[in-house]
Enzyme design. Structure first.
Site, short mmCIF file in Angstrom:
data_model
loop_
_atom_site.label_atom_id
_atom_site.label_comp_id
_atom_site.label_asym_id
_atom_site.label_seq_id
_atom_site.Cartn_x
_atom_site.Cartn_y
_atom_site.Cartn_z
CB CYS A 129 -0.94 0.02 1.19
SG CYS A 129 -2.13 -1.31 1.12
CG ASN B 287 -6.48 -0.61 1.19
OD1 ASN B 287 -5.77 -0.10 0.33
ND2 ASN B 287 -5.98 -1.23 2.25
CG HIS C 8 -3.09 3.65 2.58
ND1 HIS C 8 -3.51 3.39 1.30
CD2 HIS C 8 -3.15 2.48 3.25
CE1 HIS C 8 -3.81 2.10 1.20
NE2 HIS C 8 -3.61 1.53 2.37
N1 ACO Z 1 -18.70 -8.50 8.50
C1 ACO Z 1 -19.22 -8.83 9.70
N2 ACO Z 1 -18.46 -9.27 10.73
C2 ACO Z 1 -17.12 -9.38 10.49
C3 ACO Z 1 -16.54 -9.08 9.24
C4 ACO Z 1 -17.40 -8.61 8.22
N3 ACO Z 1 -16.94 -8.29 7.00
N4 ACO Z 1 -15.21 -9.28 9.32
C5 ACO Z 1 -14.96 -9.70 10.57
N5 ACO Z 1 -16.12 -9.77 11.29
C6 ACO Z 1 -16.30 -10.17 12.68
C7 ACO Z 1 -15.17 -11.03 13.18
O1 ACO Z 1 -15.38 -12.37 12.86
C8 ACO Z 1 -15.25 -10.77 14.67
O2 ACO Z 1 -16.27 -11.54 15.22
P1 ACO Z 1 -16.10 -12.19 16.68
O3 ACO Z 1 -15.96 -11.03 17.62
O4 ACO Z 1 -17.38 -12.96 16.84
O5 ACO Z 1 -14.87 -13.04 16.60
C9 ACO Z 1 -15.68 -9.30 14.76
O6 ACO Z 1 -16.28 -8.99 13.49
C10 ACO Z 1 -14.54 -8.34 15.02
O7 ACO Z 1 -13.47 -8.61 14.12
P2 ACO Z 1 -12.12 -7.81 14.15
O8 ACO Z 1 -11.22 -8.30 13.06
O9 ACO Z 1 -11.56 -7.79 15.52
O10 ACO Z 1 -12.66 -6.33 13.79
P3 ACO Z 1 -11.91 -4.95 13.81
O11 ACO Z 1 -12.69 -3.97 14.59
O12 ACO Z 1 -10.45 -5.06 14.13
O13 ACO Z 1 -12.02 -4.48 12.28
C11 ACO Z 1 -10.65 -4.38 10.27
C12 ACO Z 1 -11.42 -5.26 11.27
C13 ACO Z 1 -11.65 -3.46 9.59
C14 ACO Z 1 -9.97 -5.26 9.24
C15 ACO Z 1 -9.61 -3.50 11.00
O14 ACO Z 1 -8.90 -4.30 11.92
C16 ACO Z 1 -8.64 -2.81 10.08
O15 ACO Z 1 -9.00 -1.94 9.32
N6 ACO Z 1 -7.34 -3.16 10.16
C17 ACO Z 1 -6.31 -2.50 9.37
C18 ACO Z 1 -6.33 -2.85 7.93
C19 ACO Z 1 -5.24 -2.07 7.22
O16 ACO Z 1 -5.01 -0.92 7.48
N7 ACO Z 1 -4.46 -2.70 6.34
C20 ACO Z 1 -3.29 -1.99 5.86
C21 ACO Z 1 -3.13 -1.91 4.51
S1 ACO Z 1 -3.64 -3.29 3.55
C22 ACO Z 1 -2.35 -3.68 2.47
O17 ACO Z 1 -1.24 -3.28 2.62
C23 ACO Z 1 -2.62 -4.63 1.32
#
Ligand code: ACO
Length: 324
Positions: free
Chosen positions: A115, A281, A251
């Site tokens: 990214c 993204n 980003h």
């Molecule tokens: N829809 C519904 N529920 C979901 C989904 C979805 N799409 N995805 C995950 N859940 C559920 C999980 O299973 C979990 O359920 P549980 O509590 O029963 O186990 C719950 O939601 C919480 O999941 P988390 O992964 O802990 O959610 P979080 O609040 O951390 O959000 C996210 C996830 C959006 C991915 C976030 O962590 C994030 O944005 N991280 C950074 C991503 C990023 O910046 N990447 C960098 C660049 S990417 C690159 O370089 C290619």
């Protein structure tokens, strides 16, 4: 010798036609518009058509930037293209785009920094201009990241989109890019990676094992902390303070990460360019798409100071502080 700066003389971008909303995704995985929007800020993403490649999007973005700049492709002496989804293994997508533009003969290469690819490419191009090696440079960030998305994995498939952005840089005695900071820490590989490739080999999983593996929560935490120190480092490198920044162009991975960086800079969200709601993204495409949107919508004006930053797989992280 007078100081040479690189100045962005124009921007451009390209998006695939097809838009897929969060509501559309509700039909293929167990998710909801409410979950996706509240966790990430995303409402929709653009997805490349069958046969539409990273190079196609890069070419269109490059054409729009060159047209806005009034620069002919034959005047370019360098093309640097950030991507982690090249059309083919080689030649580089930069070479494919160079030929389509008719810029044959100039140096052209890809940069893979996930990214952070576009901001890395910008930092590299800046060094070429500052050293006197190049005078007119095309910098592109382009991706078809949805090609490596596992559409049955709700944790990742809701996050990504396709798109490209480009800038034309020119050597100038006026600033220009004040500072760029590029970093990586390969020790974080396991938190965000795509496990297959030519050398390691492919496997029998769907799509030959080409799939994003991400520990979202951990990536989130490291991203916030790292971007916090990156903006401090960038301000110091440019000899500036927070109040001198007119626009943050981050980003576009997650609105909550963007808000944390804005808070660190004491900036109101009114001075932050947000496109994650529309584009999701797009990896290397994200910062130049946001920049082009900011320029063409009239938000960013000539003479304003912009802070560009990105964070991605590697981990990699990078920034550029510049006067537009
Ligand atoms: N829809 C519904 N529920 C979901 C989904 C979805 N799409 N995805 C995950 N859940 C559920 C999980 O299973 C979990 O359920 P549980 O509590 O029963 O186990 C719950 O939601 C919480 O999941 P988390 O992964 O802990 O959610 P979080 O609040 O951390 O959000 C996210 C996830 C959006 C991915 C976030 O962590 C994030 O944005 N991280 C950074 C991503 C990023 O910046 N990447 C960098 C660049 S990417 C690159 O370089 C290619």
């Amino acid at each position: 010798m007078p100081q040479i700066y690189s100045r962005i003389i124009a921007t451009g971008s390209a998006l695939p036609e097809r838009v897929v909303t969060n509501v559309d995704l509700e039909k293929i995985v167990d998710t909801s518009d409410e979950w996706i929007h509240s966790r990430t800020g995303i409402r929709q993403r653009h997805i490349a058509a069958d046969g539409e490649t990273t190079g196609d999007l890069a070419f269109r973005a490059a054409q729009s930037a060159l047209e806005a700049a009034g620069v002919k492709a034959s005047e370019l002496d360098l093309i640097v293209l950030g991507t982690t989804t090249p059309d083919i293994i080689f030649p580089s997508t930069a070479c494919l785009v160079q030929h389509r533009l008719g810029a044959n003969g100039c140096a052209a290469f890809d940069v893979n920094a996930a990214c952070s690819g576009f901001v890395y490419a910008l930092g590299i191009a800046d060094k070429f201009i500052r050293s006197g090696q190049s005078k007119k440079v095309l910098v592109i960030g382009a991706e078809t990241l949805t090609r490596m998305v596992d559409w049955s994995d709700r944790q990742t498939c809701v996050l990504f989109g396709d798109g490209a952005g480009a800038v034309v840089l020119e050597a100038s005695s006026e600033p220009g890019i004040y500072a760029t900071c590029l970093h990586a820490d390969g020790g974080f590989k396991e938190l965000l990676y795509n496990p297959v490739g030519v050398s390691v080999g492919f496997n029998d999983e769907p799509n030959h094992g080409v799939r994003i593996h991400m520990s979202g929560r951990e990536v989130f935490k490291v991203a916030v902390k790292t971007l916090d120190s990156l903006v401090g480092e960038t301000l110091e490198a440019a000899g500036m303070v927070e109040s001198q920044i007119d626009w943050l162009i981050p980003h576009q991975a997650n609105l909550r990460i963007i808000e944390a960086t804005a808070k660190r800079l004491n900036m109101s969200m009114e001075r932050v360019i947000v496109t994650v709601d529309k584009h999701a993204n797009t990896s290397s495409g994200s910062v130049p798409l946001a920049l082009d949107y900011a320029v063409r919508s009239g938000k960013v004006q000539r003479g304003q100071n912009l802070l560009l930053e990105a964070f991605g797989g590697g981990f990699t992280w990078a920034s550029a502080l510049l006067r537009y």
